[in-house]
Design a protein around this motif. Sequence first.
Motif, PDB file in Angstrom:
ATOM      1  N   ALA A  20       0.851  -1.214  -0.023  1.00  0.00           N
ATOM      2  CA  ALA A  20       0.073  -0.007  -0.006  1.00  0.00           C
ATOM      3  C   ALA A  20       1.009   1.173  -0.034  1.00  0.00           C
ATOM      4  N   THR A  21       1.723   1.372  -0.931  1.00  0.00           N
ATOM      5  CA  THR A  21       2.627   2.428  -0.953  1.00  0.00           C
ATOM      6  C   THR A  21       2.371   3.171  -2.721  1.00  0.00           C
ATOM      7  N   VAL A  22       2.940   4.380  -2.878  1.00  0.00           N
ATOM      8  CA  VAL A  22       2.440   4.844  -4.137  1.00  0.00           C
ATOM      9  C   VAL A  22       3.091   3.967  -5.149  1.00  0.00           C
ATOM     10  N   ARG A  47       0.979   0.450  -5.716  1.00  0.00           N
ATOM     11  CA  ARG A  47      -0.349   0.885  -6.102  1.00  0.00           C
ATOM     12  C   ARG A  47      -0.279   1.208  -7.372  1.00  0.00           C
ATOM     13  N   THR A  48       0.759   2.069  -7.724  1.00  0.00           N
ATOM     14  CA  THR A  48       0.997   2.352  -9.313  1.00  0.00           C
ATOM     15  C   THR A  48       1.261   1.245  -9.838  1.00  0.00           C
ATOM     16  N   HIS A  89      -2.254  -0.719 -10.339  1.00  0.00           N
ATOM     17  CA  HIS A  89      -3.050  -0.197 -11.319  1.00  0.00           C
ATOM     18  C   HIS A  89      -2.577  -0.544 -12.957  1.00  0.00           C
ATOM     19  N   TYR A  90      -1.436  -0.369 -13.034  1.00  0.00           N
ATOM     20  CA  TYR A  90      -0.472  -0.948 -14.285  1.00  0.00           C
ATOM     21  C   TYR A  90      -1.247  -2.025 -14.563  1.00  0.00           C
ATOM     22  N   GLU A 148      -4.521  -2.527 -15.648  1.00  0.00           N
ATOM     23  CA  GLU A 148      -4.777  -2.149 -17.090  1.00  0.00           C
ATOM     24  C   GLU A 148      -4.509  -3.192 -18.121  1.00  0.00           C
ATOM     25  N   HIS A 175      -7.035  -2.137   2.953  1.00  0.00           N
ATOM     26  CA  HIS A 175      -5.928  -1.691   3.906  1.00  0.00           C
ATOM     27  C   HIS A 175      -6.916  -1.038   5.065  1.00  0.00           C
ATOM     28  N   ASP A 196      -1.739   6.249  11.928  1.00  0.00           N
ATOM     29  CA  ASP A 196      -1.506   7.323  10.869  1.00  0.00           C
ATOM     30  C   ASP A 196      -2.804   7.813  10.269  1.00  0.00           C
ATOM     31  N   ASP A 197      -2.742   9.143  10.075  1.00  0.00           N
ATOM     32  CA  ASP A 197      -4.143   9.679   9.437  1.00  0.00           C
ATOM     33  C   ASP A 197      -4.717   8.771   8.045  1.00  0.00           C
ATOM     34  N   GLY A 198      -3.656   8.444   7.139  1.00  0.00           N
ATOM     35  CA  GLY A 198      -3.987   7.842   5.849  1.00  0.00           C
ATOM     36  C   GLY A 198      -4.518   6.296   6.266  1.00  0.00           C
ATOM     37  N   THR A 199      -3.787   5.487   7.343  1.00  0.00           N
ATOM     38  CA  THR A 199      -4.569   4.205   7.428  1.00  0.00           C
ATOM     39  C   THR A 199      -5.961   4.471   7.949  1.00  0.00           C
ATOM     40  N   ARG A 246     -13.101   5.023   5.234  1.00  0.00           N
ATOM     41  CA  ARG A 246     -13.556   4.892   3.624  1.00  0.00           C
ATOM     42  C   ARG A 246     -14.072   3.636   3.378  1.00  0.00           C
ATOM     43  N   ASP A 247     -13.482   2.249   3.744  1.00  0.00           N
ATOM     44  CA  ASP A 247     -13.836   0.875   3.409  1.00  0.00           C
ATOM     45  C   ASP A 247     -14.572   0.340   4.657  1.00  0.00           C
ATOM     46  N   GLU A 255       6.103   8.527   2.015  1.00  0.00           N
ATOM     47  CA  GLU A 255       5.440   8.433   0.584  1.00  0.00           C
ATOM     48  C   GLU A 255       5.366   9.375   0.182  1.00  0.00           C
ATOM     49  N   LEU A 290       4.801  13.526  10.312  1.00  0.00           N
ATOM     50  CA  LEU A 290       3.576  13.694   9.082  1.00  0.00           C
ATOM     51  C   LEU A 290       2.519  14.679   9.502  1.00  0.00           C
ATOM     52  N   ALA A 308      -1.234  13.234   5.385  1.00  0.00           N
ATOM     53  CA  ALA A 308      -0.838  11.728   4.462  1.00  0.00           C
ATOM     54  C   ALA A 308      -1.720  11.833   3.140  1.00  0.00           C
ATOM     55  N   ALA A 331      -1.997   8.537   0.839  1.00  0.00           N
ATOM     56  CA  ALA A 331      -3.102   7.585   0.953  1.00  0.00           C
ATOM     57  C   ALA A 331      -4.223   8.076   0.680  1.00  0.00           C
ATOM     58  N   LEU A 346      -4.432   6.615  -3.325  1.00  0.00           N
ATOM     59  CA  LEU A 346      -3.855   5.285  -3.582  1.00  0.00           C
ATOM     60  C   LEU A 346      -5.086   4.264  -4.427  1.00  0.00           C
ATOM     61  N   PRO A 396      -6.502   5.562 -10.013  1.00  0.00           N
ATOM     62  CA  PRO A 396      -5.001   5.309 -10.874  1.00  0.00           C
ATOM     63  C   PRO A 396      -4.611   6.872 -11.545  1.00  0.00           C
ATOM     64  N   LEU A 456      -3.208   9.097  -8.887  1.00  0.00           N
ATOM     65  CA  LEU A 456      -1.961   8.442  -8.257  1.00  0.00           C
ATOM     66  C   LEU A 456      -0.731   8.688  -9.360  1.00  0.00           C
ATOM     67  N   ARG A 501      -2.037   6.960 -19.293  1.00  0.00           N
ATOM     68  CA  ARG A 501      -3.178   7.060 -18.383  1.00  0.00           C
ATOM     69  C   ARG A 501      -4.305   7.945 -18.719  1.00  0.00           C
TER      70      ARG A 501
END
Lengths: 197, 249
Positions: A144-146, A149-150, A153-154, A157, A171, A183-186, A192-193, B49, B73, B76, B79, B82, B85, B88, B239
Amino acid sequence: MPITDIDRLIQMLAKLPGLGPRSARRAALSLINNPDAVMRPLALALTTAADNVKACSICGNLDTTETCAICTDTRRDGLLICVVEQVGDLWALERSATYSGHYHVLGGVLAPLDGIGPDDLAIDALVARAKNSDVTEIILATSATVDGRTTAHYISERLEGFVAKITVLAHGIPVGGELDYLDDGTLAAALRDRHTV
Amino acid sequence: MDWSDTGIVLAARKHGETSVIVSLLTAAHGRHLGLVRGGAGRRARGVYETGNVVSAIWKARLEEHLGGYSCELTRAVAAEHLDHPLRLAGLSALAAVTEAALPEREPHEALFGQFARLIDDMTSGNWMRDYVAFEMELLTEMGFGLDLSECAATGATDDLIYVSPKSGRAVSRAGGAPYKGKLLPLPAFLAGAGAIDDGLPGAVDVMDGLTLTGYFLERHVFVHRRGGAPAARQRFIDRLAKSDTISRR
């Protein structure tokens, strides 16, 4: 001053992850003090592994046979492929004992700054596997990093049209995790999920 | 030597087993690198990140040393994008282009401001236009700004629809008619003829804008860089080109 055999042993041990010069010295001493119980069996194990261990021709897992034990295991679900970055990730999923499908090891993630592009990863092999088999779902278990995840996505596709279902790992809050320490992101991702109880 | 500043993570490269060398775009100190001990560890990894906003303290014995960062931080950003597509890909391209183009330790406050605003607004429909505007600003800050104020051939200030690839100056429809095959398209929002919206023409304009900035970035900024512009930028364009709005062009 010439390098002695002991120095060379320490130098080689210090190259291993988790070992610095000090711990390499301790390990070397331990080996030297136990030549028959540890050192010779270790040397034999190292030589055997160096000679026999290879990457599986289908999934990229490490094994001593051309096709690894996971790929040849008929009890596993051949309609599922879980895509992981490294063999270490495959081992982690195997340890969890919750997944019984097949795997595909990419060998890393797309990292433009390090010059790692799609051609440096086993993406073409994955697309070929998806095309030439009856796989119904591909699970993209990248980090679950940039970059992770990039890459996911690739790949999704590239797999479009070949597989009915492409999924990614969720996540959120880890088991035993306390909200206060997240952390805020998690936290945002977990919120969200969210799902109904 | 020490300072504290707000920084945006551009890149983090692993150094040894537990440390990372972090590249931050800071408000007052430009693109600045520093070592973070334990930055590759389980607890700190998420902080470094790409795109994350941090409150950074840099310390070194001498100014010319790499020095060390300790970061907290603040937001974030990574996050948040993510699971999207295109966003990101845009975030990766933004960081990679900045990392590759900007010299170290040279303050570019305007660029920092634009970068920060862009990652703030990435959930809005116009962020792609702001991305193009950022690359325009980057060209200006690097000393290769485009002159889009008037036509290079006639001096006209309206109906500017081309840019000369030689001079980087705008060209009007009438002035560029004989050479239109050789000129680069100038999207309306860059010529100041009005902002784009989320609709179809805007997306096409964004693509034209990226072609324009890409041409001059390759020619002036990435000319000596091995491999030219960062691969992340091309992946963002690919993309974008595959998205519905563009393919229906």
